[in-house]
Write a protein that holds these residues in place. Structure first.
Motif, mmCIF file in Angstrom:
data_model
loop_
_atom_site.group_PDB
_atom_site.id
_atom_site.type_symbol
_atom_site.label_atom_id
_atom_site.label_comp_id
_atom_site.label_asym_id
_atom_site.label_seq_id
_atom_site.Cartn_x
_atom_site.Cartn_y
_atom_site.Cartn_z
ATOM 1 N N ALA A 10 0.926 -1.252 0.029
ATOM 2 C CA ALA A 10 0.027 -0.017 0.003
ATOM 3 C C ALA A 10 0.865 1.356 -0.078
ATOM 4 N N ALA A 11 2.144 1.355 0.487
ATOM 5 C CA ALA A 11 2.814 2.327 0.680
ATOM 6 C C ALA A 11 3.311 2.889 -0.819
ATOM 7 N N LEU A 12 3.194 1.963 -1.836
ATOM 8 C CA LEU A 12 3.525 2.426 -3.155
ATOM 9 C C LEU A 12 2.334 3.010 -3.968
ATOM 10 N N LEU A 13 1.249 3.057 -3.272
ATOM 11 C CA LEU A 13 0.166 3.538 -4.192
ATOM 12 C C LEU A 13 0.410 5.186 -3.803
ATOM 13 N N LEU A 14 -0.250 5.762 -4.807
ATOM 14 C CA LEU A 14 -0.169 7.188 -4.766
ATOM 15 C C LEU A 14 -1.345 7.921 -3.920
ATOM 16 N N LEU A 15 -0.801 8.726 -3.036
ATOM 17 C CA LEU A 15 -1.916 9.164 -1.864
ATOM 18 C C LEU A 15 -2.204 10.502 -2.477
ATOM 19 N N ASP A 340 19.093 -1.115 -10.076
ATOM 20 C CA ASP A 340 17.901 -0.880 -10.907
ATOM 21 C C ASP A 340 18.074 -0.175 -11.872
ATOM 22 N N ALA A 341 17.305 -0.259 -12.955
ATOM 23 C CA ALA A 341 17.000 0.910 -13.867
ATOM 24 C C ALA A 341 16.481 2.049 -13.418
ATOM 25 N N THR A 342 16.733 3.317 -13.491
ATOM 26 C CA THR A 342 16.035 4.203 -12.889
ATOM 27 C C THR A 342 15.327 5.035 -14.115
ATOM 28 N N PHE A 343 14.097 5.444 -13.805
ATOM 29 C CA PHE A 343 13.384 6.407 -15.043
ATOM 30 C C PHE A 343 13.194 7.544 -14.424
ATOM 31 N N TYR A 344 13.902 8.728 -15.151
ATOM 32 C CA TYR A 344 13.372 10.068 -14.535
ATOM 33 C C TYR A 344 12.205 10.621 -15.235
ATOM 34 N N ALA A 345 11.146 10.981 -14.931
ATOM 35 C CA ALA A 345 10.141 11.232 -15.672
ATOM 36 C C ALA A 345 10.003 12.693 -15.789
ATOM 37 N N LYS A 353 8.593 15.100 -12.508
ATOM 38 C CA LYS A 353 7.666 14.560 -11.634
ATOM 39 C C LYS A 353 8.262 13.347 -10.854
ATOM 40 N N GLY A 354 9.712 13.180 -10.951
ATOM 41 C CA GLY A 354 10.168 12.213 -10.186
ATOM 42 C C GLY A 354 10.913 11.004 -10.798
ATOM 43 N N GLU A 355 11.717 10.259 -10.045
ATOM 44 C CA GLU A 355 12.416 8.980 -10.562
ATOM 45 C C GLU A 355 11.541 7.768 -9.988
ATOM 46 N N PHE A 356 11.713 7.103 -10.762
ATOM 47 C CA PHE A 356 11.076 5.680 -10.537
ATOM 48 C C PHE A 356 12.066 4.450 -11.045
ATOM 49 N N ILE A 357 11.471 3.265 -10.238
ATOM 50 C CA ILE A 357 12.258 1.977 -10.656
ATOM 51 C C ILE A 357 11.181 0.975 -10.258
ATOM 52 N N LEU A 378 9.228 -1.763 -15.482
ATOM 53 C CA LEU A 378 9.637 -0.611 -15.663
ATOM 54 C C LEU A 378 10.945 -0.644 -16.535
ATOM 55 N N SER A 379 11.788 -1.325 -16.076
ATOM 56 C CA SER A 379 13.048 -1.732 -16.842
ATOM 57 C C SER A 379 13.000 -1.994 -18.215
ATOM 58 N N ASP A 380 12.009 -2.841 -18.312
ATOM 59 C CA ASP A 380 11.793 -3.386 -19.620
ATOM 60 C C ASP A 380 10.823 -2.424 -20.413
ATOM 61 N N LYS A 381 10.420 -1.413 -20.037
ATOM 62 C CA LYS A 381 9.805 -0.246 -20.778
ATOM 63 C C LYS A 381 8.257 -0.624 -20.652
ATOM 64 N N TRP A 382 7.772 -1.005 -19.506
ATOM 65 C CA TRP A 382 6.274 -1.046 -19.306
ATOM 66 C C TRP A 382 6.033 -0.278 -18.018
ATOM 67 N N MET A 383 5.256 0.672 -18.277
ATOM 68 C CA MET A 383 5.008 1.597 -17.092
ATOM 69 C C MET A 383 3.596 1.244 -16.381
ATOM 70 N N SER A 384 3.554 0.993 -15.166
ATOM 71 C CA SER A 384 2.412 0.635 -14.449
ATOM 72 C C SER A 384 1.285 1.660 -14.263
ATOM 73 N N LEU A 385 0.300 1.354 -14.330
ATOM 74 C CA LEU A 385 -1.105 2.638 -14.106
ATOM 75 C C LEU A 385 -0.544 3.293 -12.676
ATOM 76 N N SER A 386 -0.065 2.504 -11.780
ATOM 77 C CA SER A 386 0.104 3.081 -10.565
ATOM 78 C C SER A 386 1.254 4.105 -10.646
ATOM 79 N N ILE A 387 2.231 3.996 -11.520
ATOM 80 C CA ILE A 387 3.280 4.945 -11.528
ATOM 81 C C ILE A 387 2.946 6.009 -12.368
#
Length: 559
Positions: A10-15, A340-345, A353-357, A378-387
């Motif tokens: 749950a901590a990974l979900l957007l509040l 991890d591969a970090t994506f800067y968005a 908007k932040g960095e994501f792994i 995400l490291s395989d170029k698939w971004m989840s809905l939550s991100i």
């Protein structure tokens, strides 16, 4: 254990953002006042907080010590403004009498403890221009990392490891930050630090040497323009494959590798207190925290500024209305992190908007912890809905995805009418590939299913009934309203040998094939369907969706 992981995921979900008073607080392990703060030669009479390797300082106190700069708090808007309101500009709201809703700031003694803090609850502005800076709110005060002081106030910051002192603004002799034309070599800096190239898995990084923690950790860093990345690697002789046995809050005995526990200590330290971790894991957590709490960021930042690898910010301490404050942000796209591969968005407007792994996706965390099906990464170029929801306002229904920036609709993606069917895995809408990931929580794909999984996925319970003897068992349907026991579906007697032996056995009882392996009973799914104990739906709503990153970039949604 399951209860613990649910909280972690749950901590990974957007509040959603709310007022300062509604912002959810998190209990975090911290150290109070382990660093001495000196501002323009004057000791700061305020608390500082060491959390996750970074020292946080109260921005109000630091600003007011610099030529008594005005600091205004707008409580309804959750805004702290440092400096002035430019001529012709309206204030964002009604200012509070207190500069940041602060309570009496009692100076804490030096100690390790846990506190309740809200993260990024406040918007920080300079002359009503927003600056990007992470912050935490504790006891009514807004704290920012020391590094952010440079970006927000334009001040030099240096850290003296020998005395655990951070200097802001005017620097005394012996802690001078050299100018940008200082030699960029591995020669010892003023602080006695130096660096050598990293080796092996840390090739491409620089290893800091000469720091006081070399017996327990190697500290590495990278510099990309004005962006500094640092990490500490534990070099103590600790076996990360050692299996640790612990007891969860429900009294169940759990076994995990020490390395897996280290990961979760770091990832979920916002959700659980240091006291809770220590009560469950004892010295395992204490050993982890010894390295996790090192002032890695301060040591690296001081060194790269001393040696001219990053130019120290020019002083902007007057902060007049025409002062221009700029904040450096990382380049967009992927960058290699040690693990991890970090994506800067950036969104379509170019706002960072932040960095994501990969681990920012709750499905991936469940995969690592529970060995559930592996989701797209995400490291395989698939971004989840939550991100994606951390970048845009995204509403998702069965028939469409609507992406908004604020209240403005950016893109509407219609979905196929058969999208909910189990055999549909992927589609393309608006030239964006969308992949469906079935978590499998409520779908039965097994040939044989064990009794616990059967109950979890269908609500059908297999249990001892004892109607005529010790071998009597029965299937019960899901409990109905105002009832703790569901309807009786099927009764059967198990072989007596199963109560006396641990041998693997199989039998057909009342048209149902049953077998036992390692003391666990399994049922043939085909028979369960024939006996109408369960039904298999052709549709599944138990899935999440992922978007192809290249397609999102091509559509101009992220940069």
């Amino acid at each position: 254990m399951k209860k613990w992981l649910v909280g972690m995921s749950a901590a990974l979900l957007l509040l959603p953002q709310g007022s300062i008073f509604a912002e959810p607080s998190k209990s975090i392990p911290v150290s109070f006042n382990k660093v001495n703060i000196v501002v323009n030669g004057q000791a700061a009479a305020s608390n500082n907080i060491l959390y996750d390797g970074s020292t946080f300082v109260p921005i109000r106190n630091i600003a007011e010590m610099m030529a008594d700069l005005p600091v205004t708090f707008y409580p309804k808007e959750n805004i702290v403004n440092i400096g002035f309101v430019p001529a012709g500009t309206e204030e964002p709201g009604v200012p509070s009498e207190q500069s940041d809703n602060s309570k009496d700031d009692v100076l804490e003694e030096k100690r390790d403890t846990a506190i309740d803090a809200a993260f990024d609850a406040i918007t920080i502005m300079v002359n009503l221009e927003k600056v990007e800076a992470s912050n935490l709110l504790y006891n009514g005060r807004t704290y920012v990392p020391l590094r952010a002081v440079s970006n927000i106030l334009g001040l030099k910051v240096a850290y003296d490891a020998a005395t655990d002192t951070a200097y802001i603004g005017t620097l005394p002799e012996g802690v001078t930050i050299q100018t940008s034309d200082s030699p960029k070599s591995s020669a010892s800096a003023v602080s006695g630090l130096s660096h050598v190239p990293g080796q092996g898995e840390m090739a491409g990084w620089m290893m800091l040497t000469g720091h006081p923690y070399e017996d327990i950790a190697e500290i590495y860093y990278k510099v990309n323009g004005s962006m500094i990345t640092s990490t500490a690697v534990d070099i103590r002789n600790i076996d990360l494959n050692e299996v640790i046995t612990w007891v969860d809050d429900d009294g169940r005995t759990i076994k995990n590798k020490r390395g897996d526990l280290h990961f979760f200590f770091g990832k979920f330290s916002n959700e659980y207190t240091g006291d809770w971790f220590y009560s469950k894991f004892g010295d395992v957590y204490a050993d982890y925290f010894k390295v996790a709490s090192l002032p890695t960021e301060q040591l690296v930042e001081q060194y790269v500024m001393e040696t001219g690898q990053v130019k120290p910010p020019e002083s902007k301490v007057t902060l007049k209305p025409d002062t221009v404050v700029t904040v450096e942000t990382p380049q967009s796209g992927y960058s290699k992190h040690p693990n991890d591969a970090t994506f800067y968005a950036y969104d379509r407007s170019g706002t960072y908007k932040g960095e994501f792994i990969d681990r920012d996706d709750g499905n991936y965390v469940s995969f690592l912890w529970y060995n559930t099906p592996e989701p797209p990464k995400l490291s395989d170029k698939w971004m989840s809905l939550s991100i994606l929801r951390k970048i845009y306002n995204v509403s998702y229904q069965d028939t469409q995805v609507v992406i908004k920036q604020g209240d403005e609709e950016v893109l509407r993606l219609p979905l196929p009418s058969n999208w909910n069917q189990i055999d549909v895995k992927e589609t393309t809408s608006g030239n964006i590939r969308i992949k469906k990931f079935d978590t499998g929580d409520n779908q039965i794909t097994e040939t044989w299913i064990d009794e616990d999984t059967l109950k979890k996925k269908t609500g059908v319970k297999f249990t001892f009934s004892g109607r005529t003897g010790v071998d009597d068992y029965a299937f019960y349907g899901p409990p109905q309203e105002n009832s703790t026991q569901g309807p009786l579906l099927l009764e059967l007697k198990l072989p007596s040998s199963w109560n006396k032996s641990h041998a693997d056995d199989a039998a057909e009882i009342n048209g149902l094939h049953v077998k036992k392996e390692n003391g666990i009973r399994y049922f043939l799914v085909e028979d369960l369907i024939k006996l109408k104990l369960i039904t298999i739906s052709k549709e599944s709503k138990d899935f999440t969706i992922y978007f192809n990153v290249d397609d999102l970039i091509a559509a101009g949604l992220i940069k």
